[in-house]
Design a protein around this motif. Structure first.
Motif, PDB file in Angstrom:
ATOM      1  N   TYR A   1       2.493  -3.103  -2.458  1.00  0.00           N
ATOM      2  CA  TYR A   1       1.971  -3.995  -4.035  1.00  0.00           C
ATOM      3  C   TYR A   1       3.911  -4.555  -4.398  1.00  0.00           C
ATOM      4  O   TYR A   1       3.767  -5.362  -5.034  1.00  0.00           O
ATOM      5  CB  TYR A   1       2.066  -3.319  -5.019  1.00  0.00           C
ATOM      6  N   ARG A   2       4.755  -4.162  -3.243  1.00  0.00           N
ATOM      7  CA  ARG A   2       5.723  -5.239  -3.506  1.00  0.00           C
ATOM      8  C   ARG A   2       5.837  -6.587  -3.102  1.00  0.00           C
ATOM      9  O   ARG A   2       5.017  -7.078  -2.601  1.00  0.00           O
ATOM     10  CB  ARG A   2       6.954  -4.140  -2.304  1.00  0.00           C
ATOM     11  N   ARG A   3       7.249  -7.113  -3.453  1.00  0.00           N
ATOM     12  CA  ARG A   3       6.783  -8.852  -3.666  1.00  0.00           C
ATOM     13  C   ARG A   3       6.799  -9.846  -4.023  1.00  0.00           C
ATOM     14  O   ARG A   3       6.653 -10.225  -3.318  1.00  0.00           O
ATOM     15  CB  ARG A   3       7.576  -8.843  -2.230  1.00  0.00           C
ATOM     16  N   ARG A   4       6.102  -9.197  -5.017  1.00  0.00           N
ATOM     17  CA  ARG A   4       5.476  -9.883  -6.115  1.00  0.00           C
ATOM     18  C   ARG A   4       4.960 -10.134  -7.322  1.00  0.00           C
ATOM     19  O   ARG A   4       4.292 -10.587  -8.478  1.00  0.00           O
ATOM     20  CB  ARG A   4       3.239  -9.146  -6.281  1.00  0.00           C
TER      21      ARG A   4
ATOM     22  N   LEU B   1       0.106 -12.173 -13.026  1.00  0.00           N
ATOM     23  CA  LEU B   1       0.546 -11.989 -11.732  1.00  0.00           C
ATOM     24  C   LEU B   1      -0.330 -12.926 -10.341  1.00  0.00           C
ATOM     25  O   LEU B   1      -1.204 -13.031 -11.432  1.00  0.00           O
ATOM     26  CB  LEU B   1       1.521 -11.092 -11.283  1.00  0.00           C
ATOM     27  N   SER B   2      -0.054 -12.830  -9.165  1.00  0.00           N
ATOM     28  CA  SER B   2      -0.636 -13.232  -8.568  1.00  0.00           C
ATOM     29  C   SER B   2      -2.180 -12.680  -8.458  1.00  0.00           C
ATOM     30  O   SER B   2      -2.986 -12.682  -7.955  1.00  0.00           O
ATOM     31  CB  SER B   2       0.131 -13.474  -6.835  1.00  0.00           C
ATOM     32  N   GLU B   3      -1.937 -11.463  -8.673  1.00  0.00           N
ATOM     33  CA  GLU B   3      -3.493 -11.350  -8.614  1.00  0.00           C
ATOM     34  C   GLU B   3      -3.709 -10.254 -10.329  1.00  0.00           C
ATOM     35  O   GLU B   3      -2.568  -9.828 -10.890  1.00  0.00           O
ATOM     36  CB  GLU B   3      -3.980 -10.165  -7.557  1.00  0.00           C
TER      37      GLU B   3
ATOM     38  N   THR C   1       7.616   0.553  -7.189  1.00  0.00           N
ATOM     39  CA  THR C   1       6.502   0.406  -6.511  1.00  0.00           C
ATOM     40  C   THR C   1       5.744   0.471  -5.579  1.00  0.00           C
ATOM     41  O   THR C   1       6.508   0.174  -4.303  1.00  0.00           O
ATOM     42  CB  THR C   1       6.752  -1.144  -6.334  1.00  0.00           C
TER      43      THR C   1
ATOM     44  N   ASN D   1      -3.504  -1.986 -11.008  1.00  0.00           N
ATOM     45  CA  ASN D   1      -4.649  -2.814 -11.107  1.00  0.00           C
ATOM     46  C   ASN D   1      -5.427  -3.352 -11.123  1.00  0.00           C
ATOM     47  O   ASN D   1      -5.967  -2.631 -12.081  1.00  0.00           O
ATOM     48  CB  ASN D   1      -5.296  -2.939  -9.183  1.00  0.00           C
TER      49      ASN D   1
ATOM     50  N   ILE E   1       5.986  -7.637  -9.644  1.00  0.00           N
ATOM     51  CA  ILE E   1       5.600  -6.745 -10.428  1.00  0.00           C
ATOM     52  C   ILE E   1       6.901  -5.750 -11.374  1.00  0.00           C
ATOM     53  O   ILE E   1       6.966  -5.706 -11.988  1.00  0.00           O
ATOM     54  CB  ILE E   1       4.860  -5.511  -9.868  1.00  0.00           C
TER      55      ILE E   1
END
Ligand SMILES: CC(C)(COP(=O)(O)OP(=O)(O)OC[C@H]1O[C@@H](n2cnc3c(N)ncnc32)[C@H](O)[C@@H]1OP(=O)(O)O)[C@@H](O)C(=O)NCCC(=O)NCCS
Length: 169
Positions: A116-119, A14-16, A112, A77, A121
């Motif tokens: 941390y939403r809209r990534r 994911l992005s992180e 979520t 995370n 997950i």
């Protein structure tokens, strides 16, 4: 199959740096936090009602983790804080013309943390749970959608059904 005994970590891209792992009974408090916050955000804001739900949910989900009828996945995370989760309950269900399996999976507790939403997950958790259900050879998957989750579920192929409900209390 009971994969709750293993704590095999799977890294999702994911992005992180988010990793997804299976939950164990030691995670019961975070699982209850997700369930409680999920209902709260769906408008069930009466803390007494939520406490009552938690009191009956905790032994229910602990039993499910122990006997293999409940499987949950948690996203962490890079500090190993749980930021999202979701689970599958497998329960006896009458075989039908659409799905001849005597068991059905239902996806529950999809949550979520707001920051941390809209990534993607929840999507990744959903994809993993769907994949797990496919591997178990189930014929279909049930869930009850919140307004916030509906578009995500529809984009994964979930469709509205003809289920009706009569509330008795
Ligand atoms: C519903 C919920 C679980 C979604 O979690 P999430 O991790 O934000 O979900 P995702 O990021 O996979 O997808 C959510 C949206 O973000 C979008 N998104 C995903 N990655 C994105 C990105 N990098 N940039 C912008 N948007 C993105 C998705 O397209 C999706 O959009 P849509 O709702 O318009 O279809 C979360 O909002 C939540 O916990 N809500 C409260 C509890 C709840 O309703 N749970 C569901 C019970 S059925």
């Amino acid at each position: 199959m009971n994969n709750m005994e293993s704590d095999e970590r799977k890294t999702v891209t994911l992005s992180e740096n988010i990793t997804i792992r299976t939950a164990t009974p030691a995670d019961i408090k975070i699982l209850m936090h997700h369930r409680r916050r999920m209902f709260f955000e769906m408008g069930y804001t009466d803390e007494a009602v939520l406490a009552g739900m938690e009191a009956t949910s905790e032994p229910f989900f602990l039993k499910g983790l122990a006997n293999g009828s409940f499987h949950a996945w948690l996203a962490e995370n890079s500090s190993q804080q749980v930021v999202a989760g979701g689970g599958v309950i497998v329960f006896d269900y009458p075989p039908s013309a659409r799905d001849s399996s005597p068991k059905r999976p239902i996806i529950v507790n999809v949550y979520t943390e707001p920051e941390y939403r809209r990534r993607g997950i929840a999507r990744k958790l959903m994809e993993m749970m769907i994949e797990w259900c496919r591997a178990q050879n189930f014929g279909s998957i049930m869930l009850h959608a919140s307004d916030e989750g509906r578009r995500l579920y529809e984009s994964l192929g979930f469709q509205q059904t003809n289920e009706m409900r009569l509330m008795l209390r």
